[in-house]
Scaffold this active site. Structure first.
Site, mmCIF file in Angstrom:
data_model
loop_
_atom_site.group_PDB
_atom_site.id
_atom_site.type_symbol
_atom_site.label_atom_id
_atom_site.label_comp_id
_atom_site.label_asym_id
_atom_site.label_seq_id
_atom_site.Cartn_x
_atom_site.Cartn_y
_atom_site.Cartn_z
ATOM 1 N N ASP A 182 -108.079 -36.301 -44.894
ATOM 2 C CA ASP A 182 -106.662 -35.902 -44.889
ATOM 3 C C ASP A 182 -106.273 -35.561 -43.450
ATOM 4 O O ASP A 182 -106.747 -36.187 -42.522
ATOM 5 C CB ASP A 182 -106.455 -34.739 -45.872
ATOM 6 N N HIS A 205 -105.469 -38.290 -41.446
ATOM 7 C CA HIS A 205 -104.030 -38.532 -41.534
ATOM 8 C C HIS A 205 -103.282 -38.072 -40.290
ATOM 9 O O HIS A 205 -102.072 -37.960 -40.291
ATOM 10 C CB HIS A 205 -103.446 -37.843 -42.769
#
Ligand SMILES: *[C@@H]1O[C@H](CO)[C@@H](O)[C@H](O)[C@H]1NC(C)=O
Length: 346
Positions: A182, A205
């Protein structure tokens, strides 16, 4: 981790996972006299376990069973004779009186140690007293500094942020490599004066401000800086999302993105627009490639447009040399200078 503000863990080492565990000698901190109830100072028992592990000719493991262990400012010093794995099933607790840690700038320090891995565990930095001091504007010890950290999680691990900063002022994160599924660094409500430098992010991310605006009454985010950083294998670079998903690319899919229409799984918020105002964001001297044709996205909403966005010297080309990267700008205002590629829409 809620008590992040006073958490300073410096790992001045290269770390990797032990693979051959069979021959490891185990040193349980309990056998060195540590009590798992957070009342007794466990610093000396931990240091004795460390000395045993560090001088062991075989690979060793320091084991911290379930429970809470009070640790004062502590230095685990090397060099050591073999690999060490620290397996923490419990929680390490800092003194509630932050002055006990003093102005040293760290709580737990590993120094001159090679080949160590620290596996799981919770660090409770007991920050409440320190926050109160900072809030009062008095002369307090320096804020949190996180440096030389290596964080590794599988790139498919869902919702696993590398570092999350929230409700904190004056946090510095430097010289760290973060690979995760993430956000490499996610920045939540109430973050002020955050400095990030020499961050290597990817897979992951990207570095994200947000999601903000999930709760109606929420502290804002102010004065966040990121410099001298490299993104590779992250699907976003610098991401501002105000309350999309998957696609774990091996390149940066959206190097620059502000998304005011962020809605996780399109549930509970579609077409409601964001109540968060985004202004005074500057992107300077950014170079790289975009794996998708959208190199820059500013998706802001008419009821709360993005203002005072500054772009200076940005050169983002496409990974695929045949496609020309594009930018998407909606409801944004600001200024540009220097070279801007792809052509901006400011
Ligand atoms: C912004 O944050 C930096 C640290 O990241 C700090 O040095 C600077 O004083 C802050 N600026 C303002 C206006 O608070």
């Amino acid at each position: 981790m809620s008590n992040f503000n006073r958490l300073v863990v410096s790992v001045l080492v290269a770390s990797f996972m032990c693979t051959t565990e069979a021959a490891a000698a185990t040193y349980n901190v309990i056998t060195f006299g540590a009590k798992p109830d957070a009342t007794m100072d466990a610093t000396q028992p931990f240091l004795h376990a460390w000395v045993s592990a560090c001088t062991s000719v075989q690979q060793s493991k320091i084991y911290v069973p379930k429970g809470r262990y009070l640790l004062k400012e502590v230095v685990f010093r090397g060099p050591c004779r073999n690999q060490i794995k620290v397996q923490i099933d419990g929680t390490l607790v800092a003194p509630s009186e932050y002055r006990d840690i003093g102005n040293s700038g760290y709580w737990i320090l590993f120094i001159h140690v090679n080949r160590i891995s620290i596996v799981s565990g919770t660090l409770d930095a007991n920050g409440a007293g320190f926050w109160a001091c900072r809030k009062s504007g008095k002369n307090c010890p320096v804020g949190a500094r996180v440096r030389n950290l290596r964080i590794v999680a599988p790139y498919l691990s869902p919702n696993t942020d590398g570092i999350h900063v929230q409700s904190s002022t004056g946090v510095t994160i430097t010289s760290s490599s973060i690979k995760t599924g993430d956000d490499c660094i996610s920045i939540g409500p109430g973050t002020r004066n955050l400095w990030m430098e020499k961050i290597q992010c990817g897979p992951g991310h990207g570095v994200s401000i947000g999601s903000l605006g999930r709760d109606f009454n929420e502290a804002g985010v102010e004065n966040v800086s990121l410099t001298h950083s490299v993104f590779s294998g992250s699907n976003n670079g610098l991401w501002v999302k105000t309350w999309a998903r998957p696609s774990n690319g091996f390149k940066v899919d959206n190097p620059i993105i502000i998304d005011q229409n962020y809605c996780l799984d399109n549930q509970g918020c579609p077409s409601q627009g964001s109540g968060i105002k985004i202004s005074s964001v500057s992107y300077e001297n950014i170079q790289g490639t975009s794996a998708t044709e959208m190199a820059m996205v500013f998706d802001c909403i008419p009821t709360n447009p993005c203002t005072d966005i500054t772009l200076r010297d940005i050169k983002i080309s496409s990974v695929n040399s045949r496609t020309k990267p594009k930018s998407y700008c909606k409801n944004i205002g600001g200024k540009t200078s220097g070279v801007i590629l792809p052509d901006n829409c400011l």
